[in-house]
Design a protein around this motif. Structure first.
Motif, PDB file in Angstrom:
ATOM      1  N   GLU A  38     -18.300   8.821  -6.135  1.00 28.41           N
ATOM      2  CA  GLU A  38     -19.116  10.036  -6.251  1.00 28.41           C
ATOM      3  C   GLU A  38     -18.822  10.809  -7.535  1.00 28.41           C
ATOM      4  N   HIS A  39     -17.542  10.864  -7.925  1.00 27.82           N
ATOM      5  CA  HIS A  39     -17.149  11.729  -9.040  1.00 27.82           C
ATOM      6  C   HIS A  39     -16.803  10.989 -10.334  1.00 27.82           C
ATOM      7  N   SER A  40     -16.494   9.683 -10.230  1.00 27.92           N
ATOM      8  CA  SER A  40     -16.112   8.941 -11.431  1.00 27.92           C
ATOM      9  C   SER A  40     -16.263   7.443 -11.182  1.00 27.92           C
ATOM     10  N   ALA A  41     -17.520   7.006 -11.124  1.00 29.86           N
ATOM     11  CA  ALA A  41     -17.802   5.599 -10.820  1.00 29.86           C
ATOM     12  C   ALA A  41     -17.157   4.655 -11.827  1.00 29.86           C
ATOM     13  N   GLU A  42     -17.081   5.097 -13.085  1.00 27.19           N
ATOM     14  CA  GLU A  42     -16.483   4.229 -14.111  1.00 27.19           C
ATOM     15  C   GLU A  42     -15.002   3.985 -13.846  1.00 27.19           C
ATOM     16  N   SER A  43     -14.295   5.007 -13.303  1.00 22.13           N
ATOM     17  CA  SER A  43     -12.881   4.830 -12.948  1.00 22.13           C
ATOM     18  C   SER A  43     -12.738   3.838 -11.804  1.00 22.13           C
ATOM     19  N   LEU A  44     -13.617   3.953 -10.824  1.00 21.90           N
ATOM     20  CA  LEU A  44     -13.566   3.051  -9.671  1.00 21.90           C
ATOM     21  C   LEU A  44     -13.753   1.606 -10.094  1.00 21.90           C
ATOM     22  N   ASN A  45     -14.632   1.379 -11.057  1.00 20.36           N
ATOM     23  CA  ASN A  45     -14.889   0.016 -11.530  1.00 20.36           C
ATOM     24  C   ASN A  45     -13.673  -0.623 -12.183  1.00 20.36           C
ATOM     25  N   LEU A  46     -12.750   0.209 -12.671  1.00 17.11           N
ATOM     26  CA  LEU A  46     -11.546  -0.303 -13.333  1.00 17.11           C
ATOM     27  C   LEU A  46     -10.414  -0.609 -12.358  1.00 17.11           C
ATOM     28  N   LEU A  47     -10.527  -0.123 -11.131  1.00 12.50           N
ATOM     29  CA  LEU A  47      -9.450  -0.290 -10.150  1.00 12.50           C
ATOM     30  C   LEU A  47      -9.525  -1.635  -9.443  1.00 12.50           C
ATOM     31  N   GLU A  48      -8.357  -2.167  -9.143  1.00  7.75           N
ATOM     32  CA  GLU A  48      -8.287  -3.400  -8.365  1.00  7.75           C
ATOM     33  C   GLU A  48      -8.385  -3.074  -6.886  1.00  7.75           C
ATOM     34  N   ASP A  49      -8.958  -4.011  -6.120  1.00  4.20           N
ATOM     35  CA  ASP A  49      -9.005  -3.847  -4.670  1.00  4.20           C
ATOM     36  C   ASP A  49      -7.586  -3.871  -4.124  1.00  4.20           C
ATOM     37  N   LEU A  50      -7.355  -3.088  -3.076  1.00  8.84           N
ATOM     38  CA  LEU A  50      -6.041  -3.064  -2.439  1.00  8.84           C
ATOM     39  C   LEU A  50      -5.893  -4.288  -1.547  1.00  8.84           C
ATOM     40  N   VAL A  51      -4.877  -5.094  -1.818  1.00  8.10           N
ATOM     41  CA  VAL A  51      -4.591  -6.276  -0.995  1.00  8.10           C
ATOM     42  C   VAL A  51      -3.244  -6.055  -0.325  1.00  8.10           C
ATOM     43  N   MET A  52      -3.250  -5.979   0.997  1.00  8.14           N
ATOM     44  CA  MET A  52      -2.024  -5.749   1.754  1.00  8.14           C
ATOM     45  C   MET A  52      -1.373  -7.085   2.087  1.00  8.14           C
ATOM     46  N   GLU A  53      -0.120  -7.253   1.650  1.00  8.02           N
ATOM     47  CA  GLU A  53       0.611  -8.479   1.936  1.00  8.02           C
ATOM     48  C   GLU A  53       2.103  -8.187   1.941  1.00  8.02           C
ATOM     49  N   GLY A  54       2.866  -9.127   2.524  1.00  6.53           N
ATOM     50  CA  GLY A  54       4.312  -8.962   2.580  1.00  6.53           C
ATOM     51  C   GLY A  54       4.757  -8.312   3.872  1.00  6.53           C
ATOM     52  N   ASN A  55       6.028  -7.882   3.887  1.00 11.00           N
ATOM     53  CA  ASN A  55       6.562  -7.233   5.089  1.00 11.00           C
ATOM     54  C   ASN A  55       6.119  -5.771   5.139  1.00 11.00           C
ATOM     55  N   LEU A  56       6.597  -5.069   6.133  1.00 17.87           N
ATOM     56  CA  LEU A  56       6.154  -3.692   6.362  1.00 17.87           C
ATOM     57  C   LEU A  56       6.447  -2.792   5.160  1.00 17.87           C
ATOM     58  N   GLU A  57       7.661  -2.866   4.623  1.00 16.82           N
ATOM     59  CA  GLU A  57       8.022  -2.005   3.502  1.00 16.82           C
ATOM     60  C   GLU A  57       7.243  -2.364   2.240  1.00 16.82           C
ATOM     61  N   GLN A  58       7.013  -3.651   2.021  1.00 16.65           N
ATOM     62  CA  GLN A  58       6.216  -4.073   0.861  1.00 16.65           C
ATOM     63  C   GLN A  58       4.786  -3.569   0.985  1.00 16.65           C
ATOM     64  N   ARG A  59       4.261  -3.592   2.193  1.00 11.70           N
ATOM     65  CA  ARG A  59       2.897  -3.088   2.434  1.00 11.70           C
ATOM     66  C   ARG A  59       2.827  -1.581   2.200  1.00 11.70           C
ATOM     67  N   ARG A  60       3.864  -0.867   2.631  1.00 12.23           N
ATOM     68  CA  ARG A  60       3.893   0.586   2.382  1.00 12.23           C
ATOM     69  C   ARG A  60       3.855   0.869   0.884  1.00 12.23           C
TER      70      ARG A  60
END
Length: 200
Positions: A38-60
């Motif tokens: 909504e406020h900065s589409a160009e910034s969003l396009n530069l971000l990587e998708d969040l991929v959750m992997e690893g153990n609990l602490e790594q995911r945090r």
């Protein structure tokens, strides 16, 4: 108190903690991405998708880093004050949604004991330990240990704490919580005031 809530308050399987954390990461990251769109589409396009992997602490750590990057991008786009205003409003809504979901899954009744037990289970997911004390009519939640404080910037913590406030309201709509102090801002412990509707 429901049997499920009673059991999980004593012992929560690691697999359930991971599933809950992944859900928290999904809802909160989607919320931040929506704000950036909504406020900065160009910034969003530069971000990587969040991929959750690893153990609990790594995911945090992965979730927290994803939050940091998005909060910083939002602040860069619209300034600190505006980012906090819109960010905290939307994070509260995201937390409220998570609180309602947990309330249904855990069978939380609208009493303070159930609410605190459910909140302790959800906070265990985030590596947060807290206690609640009653001071006259109001309650105070005090966080002694928070895994996310190791990763969050003060700005991210301030914005994301609104999600915690929303979760509590989702678990029990008679309760409203507001953080007053945060570890990430130099406090020895995070503190939040909790008021019930009949005390407001």
């Amino acid at each position: 108190m429901s049997i499920k809530l009673k059991i999980l308050s004593i012992w929560t399987p690691q697999s359930l903690l991971i599933n809950e954390l992944d859900r928290v990461a999904e809802v909160t990251t989607e919320c931040l991405d929506k704000l950036l769109k909504e406020h900065s589409a160009e910034s969003l396009n530069l971000l990587e998708d969040l991929v959750m992997e690893g153990n609990l602490e790594q995911r945090r750590a992965l979730m927290a880093e994803g939050h940091n990057v998005r909060v910083n991008a939002l602040i860069d786009a619209i300034g600190y004050e505006k980012a906090m205003e819109v960010g905290r409003t939307e994070m509260f809504k995201a937390g409220y949604k998570l609180g309602l979901e947990a309330r249904g899954r855990l069978g939380v009744n609208e009493n303070i004991r159930d609410t605190i037990k459910a909140a302790q289970i959800l906070y265990r997911v985030l590596g947060i330990e807290f206690k609640v004390e009653k001071l006259e009519k109001n309650m105070v939640l005090m966080v002694k240990r928070c895994s996310l404080a190791n990763y969050y910037s003060p700005e991210t913590c301030r914005m994301m704490s609104a999600a915690d406030e929303g979760v509590v309201h989702g678990l029990n709509e008679n309760l409203n919580m507001l953080f007053k102090k945060r570890i990430t801002e130099g406090a020895k412990e995070c503190t939040a005031c909790i008021k019930s509707k009949n005390q407001l």
